[in-house]
Design a protein around this motif. Structure first.
Motif, PDB file in Angstrom:
ATOM      1  N   SER A  35       0.917  -1.252   0.115  1.00  0.00           N
ATOM      2  CA  SER A  35       0.022  -0.111  -0.070  1.00  0.00           C
ATOM      3  C   SER A  35       0.900   1.454  -0.143  1.00  0.00           C
ATOM      4  CB  SER A  35      -1.095  -0.109   1.291  1.00  0.00           C
ATOM      5  OG  SER A  35      -0.057   0.042   2.300  1.00  0.00           O
ATOM      6  N   ALA A  36       2.014   1.347   0.011  1.00  0.00           N
ATOM      7  CA  ALA A  36       3.111   2.454   0.229  1.00  0.00           C
ATOM      8  C   ALA A  36       3.107   2.913  -0.967  1.00  0.00           C
ATOM      9  CB  ALA A  36       4.663   2.058   0.952  1.00  0.00           C
ATOM     10  N   ARG A  37       3.374   4.328  -0.943  1.00  0.00           N
ATOM     11  CA  ARG A  37       3.478   4.984  -2.265  1.00  0.00           C
ATOM     12  C   ARG A  37       4.775   5.905  -2.397  1.00  0.00           C
ATOM     13  NH1 ARG A  37       1.756   1.697  -4.194  1.00  0.00           N
ATOM     14  NH2 ARG A  37      -0.550   1.219  -4.810  1.00  0.00           N
ATOM     15  N   SER A  38       5.601   5.757  -1.129  1.00  0.00           N
ATOM     16  CA  SER A  38       6.792   6.265  -1.405  1.00  0.00           C
ATOM     17  C   SER A  38       7.994   5.819  -0.641  1.00  0.00           C
ATOM     18  CB  SER A  38       6.867   7.650  -0.282  1.00  0.00           C
ATOM     19  OG  SER A  38       6.526   7.327   1.091  1.00  0.00           O
ATOM     20  N   SER A  39       9.031   5.894  -1.014  1.00  0.00           N
ATOM     21  CA  SER A  39      10.049   5.005  -0.476  1.00  0.00           C
ATOM     22  C   SER A  39      11.829   5.910  -0.585  1.00  0.00           C
ATOM     23  CB  SER A  39      10.633   3.878  -1.470  1.00  0.00           C
ATOM     24  OG  SER A  39      11.532   3.099  -0.773  1.00  0.00           O
ATOM     25  N   THR A  40      12.922   5.275   0.003  1.00  0.00           N
ATOM     26  CA  THR A  40      13.719   6.540  -0.138  1.00  0.00           C
ATOM     27  C   THR A  40      15.022   5.499  -0.987  1.00  0.00           C
ATOM     28  OG1 THR A  40      14.434   5.225   2.017  1.00  0.00           O
ATOM     29  CG2 THR A  40      13.433   7.621   1.923  1.00  0.00           C
ATOM     30  N   ALA A  41      15.927   6.545  -1.652  1.00  0.00           N
ATOM     31  CA  ALA A  41      16.702   5.740  -2.371  1.00  0.00           C
ATOM     32  C   ALA A  41      18.258   6.246  -1.870  1.00  0.00           C
ATOM     33  CB  ALA A  41      16.746   6.234  -3.821  1.00  0.00           C
ATOM     34  N   TYR A  42      19.322   5.394  -1.943  1.00  0.00           N
ATOM     35  CA  TYR A  42      20.497   5.739  -1.455  1.00  0.00           C
ATOM     36  C   TYR A  42      21.628   5.230  -2.360  1.00  0.00           C
ATOM     37  CZ  TYR A  42      17.422   5.380   2.522  1.00  0.00           C
ATOM     38  OH  TYR A  42      16.356   5.781   3.581  1.00  0.00           O
ATOM     39  N   LEU A  60       9.154   5.875 -12.411  1.00  0.00           N
ATOM     40  CA  LEU A  60       8.505   5.227 -11.463  1.00  0.00           C
ATOM     41  C   LEU A  60       7.900   5.906 -10.376  1.00  0.00           C
ATOM     42  CD1 LEU A  60      10.284   1.832 -11.453  1.00  0.00           C
ATOM     43  CD2 LEU A  60       8.540   2.507 -13.013  1.00  0.00           C
ATOM     44  N   ALA A  61       8.037   7.178 -10.393  1.00  0.00           N
ATOM     45  CA  ALA A  61       7.689   8.079  -9.087  1.00  0.00           C
ATOM     46  C   ALA A  61       7.033   9.207  -9.777  1.00  0.00           C
ATOM     47  CB  ALA A  61       8.774   8.326  -8.184  1.00  0.00           C
ATOM     48  N   GLY A 101      22.233  12.553   3.633  1.00  0.00           N
ATOM     49  CA  GLY A 101      21.344  13.202   2.502  1.00  0.00           C
ATOM     50  C   GLY A 101      20.813  11.765   1.906  1.00  0.00           C
ATOM     51  N   HIS A 102      19.670  11.838   1.189  1.00  0.00           N
ATOM     52  CA  HIS A 102      18.842  10.792   0.356  1.00  0.00           C
ATOM     53  C   HIS A 102      18.195  11.283  -0.580  1.00  0.00           C
ATOM     54  CE1 HIS A 102      16.896  10.906   4.254  1.00  0.00           C
ATOM     55  NE2 HIS A 102      15.696  10.989   3.402  1.00  0.00           N
ATOM     56  N   LEU A 103      17.557  10.397  -1.519  1.00  0.00           N
ATOM     57  CA  LEU A 103      16.423  10.832  -2.338  1.00  0.00           C
ATOM     58  C   LEU A 103      15.010  10.280  -1.689  1.00  0.00           C
ATOM     59  CD1 LEU A 103      18.154   9.897  -5.495  1.00  0.00           C
ATOM     60  CD2 LEU A 103      18.152  11.968  -4.399  1.00  0.00           C
ATOM     61  N   VAL A 104      13.993  10.995  -1.963  1.00  0.00           N
ATOM     62  CA  VAL A 104      12.545  10.297  -1.573  1.00  0.00           C
ATOM     63  C   VAL A 104      11.741  10.233  -2.799  1.00  0.00           C
ATOM     64  CG1 VAL A 104      10.505  10.882  -0.068  1.00  0.00           C
ATOM     65  CG2 VAL A 104      12.753  11.444   0.830  1.00  0.00           C
ATOM     66  N   LEU A 105      11.385   9.031  -3.048  1.00  0.00           N
ATOM     67  CA  LEU A 105      10.636   8.803  -4.376  1.00  0.00           C
ATOM     68  C   LEU A 105       9.211   8.980  -3.830  1.00  0.00           C
ATOM     69  CD1 LEU A 105      13.422   7.252  -4.656  1.00  0.00           C
ATOM     70  CD2 LEU A 105      12.242   6.300  -6.547  1.00  0.00           C
ATOM     71  N   GLN A 106       8.485   9.642  -4.394  1.00  0.00           N
ATOM     72  CA  GLN A 106       6.910  10.053  -3.880  1.00  0.00           C
ATOM     73  C   GLN A 106       6.078   9.475  -5.084  1.00  0.00           C
ATOM     74  OE1 GLN A 106       7.849  14.062  -3.003  1.00  0.00           O
ATOM     75  NE2 GLN A 106       7.654  13.362  -0.758  1.00  0.00           N
ATOM     76  N   VAL A 112       7.751  -1.149  -4.015  1.00  0.00           N
ATOM     77  CA  VAL A 112       9.308  -1.530  -4.554  1.00  0.00           C
ATOM     78  C   VAL A 112       9.361  -3.105  -3.770  1.00  0.00           C
ATOM     79  CG1 VAL A 112      11.526  -1.083  -4.038  1.00  0.00           C
ATOM     80  CG2 VAL A 112       9.975   0.646  -4.676  1.00  0.00           C
ATOM     81  N   LYS A 113       9.990  -3.951  -4.383  1.00  0.00           N
ATOM     82  CA  LYS A 113      10.130  -5.423  -3.959  1.00  0.00           C
ATOM     83  C   LYS A 113      11.695  -5.550  -4.020  1.00  0.00           C
ATOM     84  CE  LYS A 113       7.111  -7.352  -6.597  1.00  0.00           C
ATOM     85  NZ  LYS A 113       6.508  -6.187  -7.248  1.00  0.00           N
ATOM     86  N   ALA A 114      12.360  -6.339  -3.533  1.00  0.00           N
ATOM     87  CA  ALA A 114      13.705  -7.095  -3.573  1.00  0.00           C
ATOM     88  C   ALA A 114      13.873  -7.313  -4.892  1.00  0.00           C
ATOM     89  CB  ALA A 114      14.059  -7.962  -2.542  1.00  0.00           C
ATOM     90  N   GLY A 115      15.194  -6.971  -5.529  1.00  0.00           N
ATOM     91  CA  GLY A 115      15.413  -7.201  -6.913  1.00  0.00           C
ATOM     92  C   GLY A 115      14.778  -6.305  -7.791  1.00  0.00           C
ATOM     93  N   ASP A 116      13.874  -5.488  -7.711  1.00  0.00           N
ATOM     94  CA  ASP A 116      13.266  -4.647  -8.561  1.00  0.00           C
ATOM     95  C   ASP A 116      14.246  -3.521  -9.021  1.00  0.00           C
ATOM     96  OD1 ASP A 116      10.750  -5.634  -8.405  1.00  0.00           O
ATOM     97  OD2 ASP A 116       9.842  -3.838  -7.100  1.00  0.00           O
ATOM     98  N   ARG A 117      14.124  -3.074 -10.303  1.00  0.00           N
ATOM     99  CA  ARG A 117      15.149  -2.216 -10.981  1.00  0.00           C
ATOM    100  C   ARG A 117      14.536  -0.910 -10.953  1.00  0.00           C
ATOM    101  NH1 ARG A 117      19.552  -5.019 -12.302  1.00  0.00           N
ATOM    102  NH2 ARG A 117      19.546  -7.088 -12.593  1.00  0.00           N
ATOM    103  N   ILE A 118      14.847   0.179 -10.222  1.00  0.00           N
ATOM    104  CA  ILE A 118      14.271   1.502 -10.351  1.00  0.00           C
ATOM    105  C   ILE A 118      15.348   2.405 -10.960  1.00  0.00           C
ATOM    106  CG2 ILE A 118      13.479   3.201  -8.845  1.00  0.00           C
ATOM    107  CD1 ILE A 118      13.645  -0.107  -7.310  1.00  0.00           C
TER     108      ILE A 118
END
Length: 145
Positions: A35-42, A60-61, A101-106, A112-118
């Motif tokens: 159900s989540a629609r945001s995540s963080t990238a590093y 994808l965001a 610092g990091h990126l927030v994808l909204q 986002v599942k393990a192994g997905d390519r973003i």
């Protein structure tokens, strides 16, 4: 004809000379619940010129924002704070981690599942004022670290 070829080659060399060399390693995105629609990238970022990451986007965001972890004046814990840029020094590694610092994808188009390519596209502003885009493919990790 030779002049045209030489002019084109010179133009191509000038464009190539302007592009900074960038090395991005260990790019990843935190996994999400369905159900989540945001995540963080590093990631780890290294450039042969000084400058700043001034924007980011992903197909994808709906948006990607830059955030830095900062202490508030009240002495409380580190808190994510939106910033306009993430500066980097010439030939010094910039680490984008959960506590820096990091990126927030909204507005993610799905979990986002393990192994997905973003795919991520970073916009850099170099010290001379020029801008450059760098594309990287981050790997999704599981929900739990």
């Amino acid at each position: 004809m030779k002049r045209v070829v030489l002019a084109c080659a010179a133009s191509l060399l000038a464009l190539t000379a302007q592009a900074a060399e960038v090395v991005i390693s260990k790019p990843w995105v935190k996994g999400t619940l369905a159900s989540a629609r945001s995540s963080t990238a590093y990631l780890e970022f290294l450039c042969d010129e000084a400058g700043s990451i001034v924007a980011a986007r992903s197909p994808l965001a709906s948006s990607v924002s830059l955030q830095d972890m900062r202490f508030e004046l009240d002495g409380g814990p580190l808190r994510p704070t939106p910033v306009k840029s993430l500066p980097f020094e010439k030939r010094r590694k910039l680490l984008l981690t959960p506590v820096t610092g990091h990126l927030v994808l909204q507005g993610l188009s799905g979990p986002v599942k393990a192994g997905d390519r973003i795919p991520l596209i970073l916009t850099l502003r170099l010290a001379d004022g020029s801008e450059q885009e760098v594309t990287v493919e981050a790997i999704g990790r599981g929900v739990m670290p």
